[in-house]
Write a protein that holds these residues in place. Structure first.
Motif: not given
Ligand code: MN
Length: 195
Positions: A28, A158, A80, A162
């Protein structure tokens, strides 16, 4: 030019186990975030965005139809960095300021859970705050981010596959519950709020 080192991971890859595996964090952070940064650098080279900081790129590209890819990659870099900073072990107790705003810890988690579980496809869930309307929980789709719409994020989750698939596979609701119960560094969240 942006560099992955400008967005350091605030913990070791193994620190979130067993809730989030080192393998998930390695991919990630080291692959997904690194790719957004590499793509952003390529896309802004030679454009008016090349000399802007990340926040400026996001708020200037959100309404620029020719800059959709720039917006998507810049927003994902911001999202992120913010998400990784929200993660931690040992400061998981929901603070009074949050439980008071939502009528209780269980009520806060239930509202967050409902909105998170309603996200279809890739996206994010955010706790936001402003001085007039207080706290709110919102979802954004794909790369979209609260700061593009004048909202101040204080907590991010998130929900792209993924983020959880190596650990939870199709059990996204379990990932959401585990995040709420065991993965939030509320100290970071409170410090970042400057209340
Ligand atoms: Mn992500």
């Amino acid at each position: 030019m942006f560099n992955l080192n400008d967005f350091p991971l605030p913990f070791r890859e193994t620190d979130m186990e067993p809730y989030m595996s080192a393998e998930t964090i390695r991919f990630h952070y080291g692959k997904h975030l690194a790719t957004y940064i590499a793509n952003l650098n390529k896309l802004i080279a030679g454009t008016k965005y090349a000399d802007m900081d990340l926040h400026e790129i996001i708020i200037n590209s959100v309404n620029d139809e020719s800059a959709e890819k720039i917006f998507n990659n810049a927003a994902q870099v911001f999202n992120h960095e913010f998400f990784f900073n929200c993660l931690g072990r040992g400061n998981n107790a929901t603070p009074d300021i949050i439980s008071d705003a939502f009528g209780g810890v269980a009520e806060f988690k239930e509202k967050f859970r409902l909105i998170a579980n309603s996200v279809f496809g890739s996206g994010w869930v955010w706790l936001t705050h402003d001085n007039e309307s207080g706290f709110d929980i919102i979802a954004t789709r794909n790369a979209d981010t609260p700061i593009a719409h004048g909202k101040k994020p204080v907590l991010a989750l998130d929900l792209w596959e993924h983020a959880y698939y190596l650990d939870f596979q199709n059990r996204r609701a379990d990932f959401i519950d585990t995040f709420l119960d065991s993965m939030i560094d509320w100290k970071f969240v409170l410090d970042n709020m400057n209340l």
